[in-house]
Motif scaffolding. Sequence first.
Motif, PDB file in Angstrom:
ATOM      1  N   GLN A  78     -23.969 -20.036  44.813  1.00  0.00           N
ATOM      2  CA  GLN A  78     -23.087 -20.993  44.575  1.00  0.00           C
ATOM      3  C   GLN A  78     -23.412 -21.527  43.058  1.00  0.00           C
ATOM      4  OE1 GLN A  78     -23.196 -24.154  47.576  1.00  0.00           O
ATOM      5  NE2 GLN A  78     -20.074 -23.383  47.989  1.00  0.00           N
ATOM      6  N   VAL A 106     -22.164 -24.270  39.452  1.00  0.00           N
ATOM      7  CA  VAL A 106     -21.482 -24.862  38.710  1.00  0.00           C
ATOM      8  C   VAL A 106     -20.929 -24.818  37.309  1.00  0.00           C
ATOM      9  CG1 VAL A 106     -20.039 -27.170  37.808  1.00  0.00           C
ATOM     10  CG2 VAL A 106     -21.100 -26.646  40.585  1.00  0.00           C
ATOM     11  N   GLU A 131     -15.681 -25.337  35.536  1.00  0.00           N
ATOM     12  CA  GLU A 131     -15.991 -25.075  37.252  1.00  0.00           C
ATOM     13  C   GLU A 131     -16.649 -24.093  38.093  1.00  0.00           C
ATOM     14  OE1 GLU A 131     -13.150 -21.377  34.277  1.00  0.00           O
ATOM     15  OE2 GLU A 131     -15.015 -21.814  34.277  1.00  0.00           O
ATOM     16  N   THR A 132     -16.281 -24.327  39.221  1.00  0.00           N
ATOM     17  CA  THR A 132     -17.035 -23.710  40.533  1.00  0.00           C
ATOM     18  C   THR A 132     -17.114 -22.586  40.858  1.00  0.00           C
ATOM     19  OG1 THR A 132     -17.509 -26.216  41.411  1.00  0.00           O
ATOM     20  CG2 THR A 132     -17.451 -24.230  42.815  1.00  0.00           C
ATOM     21  N   TYR A 133     -18.386 -21.634  40.788  1.00  0.00           N
ATOM     22  CA  TYR A 133     -18.312 -20.284  41.545  1.00  0.00           C
ATOM     23  C   TYR A 133     -18.426 -20.169  42.566  1.00  0.00           C
ATOM     24  CZ  TYR A 133     -17.020 -18.698  36.563  1.00  0.00           C
ATOM     25  OH  TYR A 133     -16.148 -19.065  35.361  1.00  0.00           O
ATOM     26  N   VAL A 134     -18.632 -18.972  43.472  1.00  0.00           N
ATOM     27  CA  VAL A 134     -19.541 -19.041  44.384  1.00  0.00           C
ATOM     28  C   VAL A 134     -19.297 -17.452  44.177  1.00  0.00           C
ATOM     29  CG1 VAL A 134     -19.224 -18.088  46.751  1.00  0.00           C
ATOM     30  CG2 VAL A 134     -17.761 -20.891  45.977  1.00  0.00           C
ATOM     31  N   ARG A 178     -13.652 -18.456  41.741  1.00  0.00           N
ATOM     32  CA  ARG A 178     -14.177 -18.897  40.554  1.00  0.00           C
ATOM     33  C   ARG A 178     -12.647 -20.186  40.852  1.00  0.00           C
ATOM     34  NH1 ARG A 178     -12.576 -16.800  35.248  1.00  0.00           N
ATOM     35  NH2 ARG A 178     -10.998 -17.748  35.767  1.00  0.00           N
ATOM     36  N   ASP A 179     -13.286 -21.147  41.750  1.00  0.00           N
ATOM     37  CA  ASP A 179     -11.976 -22.764  41.763  1.00  0.00           C
ATOM     38  C   ASP A 179     -12.087 -22.099  42.924  1.00  0.00           C
ATOM     39  OD1 ASP A 179     -13.412 -24.392  40.098  1.00  0.00           O
ATOM     40  OD2 ASP A 179     -11.684 -23.978  38.636  1.00  0.00           O
ATOM     41  N   HIS A 208     -21.411 -15.697  38.165  1.00  0.00           N
ATOM     42  CA  HIS A 208     -20.137 -15.866  37.523  1.00  0.00           C
ATOM     43  C   HIS A 208     -19.537 -14.476  36.493  1.00  0.00           C
ATOM     44  CE1 HIS A 208     -22.805 -13.859  34.352  1.00  0.00           C
ATOM     45  NE2 HIS A 208     -24.030 -15.109  34.605  1.00  0.00           N
TER      46      HIS A 208
END
Length: 304
Positions: free
Chosen positions: A249, A251, A255-258, A270-271, A292
């Motif tokens: 994970q 941030v 935007e939050t990435y997993v 992304r989100d 990312h």
Amino acid sequence: MRRPSLSVIGLVLCCLALAAPAMATQPAPRPTYAAEAIPDPAPSQPVPPHQAPAGPDAGDAVRRQVSDERVFSKTVTCFYGPNLDQGQARRLCSQQARGRLLDDAAASLAHDAALAGAGLSTQDLRAFVDSLLSVAVADEEIRQVPDGLAVRLTLRAKTPQSGLAERLAAFAANPQVRAAALAETATRDRQAGEARMAAVPFGADREFRAKEMQNEMREDAAFAARRVVPGMSMANVKELLGDPPALKQAVIGPETYVCAGYGKIWVVFRDGVVSCLRTRLDYVQRYGTDCHCAGNYATILKND
């Protein structure tokens, strides 16, 4: 009409009096039937289940309940390079499995009362046990992998059901029988050693599983590359591919990435939705993370 005289009447009464006792002692006649039932003789008493009939076969019935048979099983996994064909790989793995099966059988039968009391040396015991075993293939799997052949083989062996004492006596008393058994076992041990040397020199079980995992990872990557597209939700991807073995994970700004790793492919969300698919994550210093969809675009398979 003349009346009978009194003398005549007296004579008749006297005859009747004499005949009456004889008639009383005569049995009444039996009625006659077409056939008379003859009663069956009394049935013989059955032998209770727990009591075996006495006789010469009673001892055989008891002896049949006792068996010298022992059953052993051994599963071995072998990995060989691309220079061997399937027949060679199977033969070598079978020789290796046969040696390990004999190790187990000799160790187990060493505690048998008859063998323990025979005073055999370790080599003699191994050779004698080897002469007892009847070996067959119970299961086998030969799999072609990118770097060679993986073989998984299960051997099953059993000893004779009877005659252990007689075989042991013949082995101990006859030098020729003992020498032949020792020579045959030495040959098998040599073949097992050569088979171990021919195998790739690392843990076969681990390598077999490693090759399986590599194949699964390639399959997962190919499947994901075909079916996963940008814009899919996490729930959609999880339903398609299952839980990811690896997860990261990050941030980056708002935007939050997993990043979900499936074998040799990474699905980057992304989100909450798929942003890209890439063959490996790429660390970017300004983001301070490798989760990312930027960096080396040669690693990106699909992008939104």
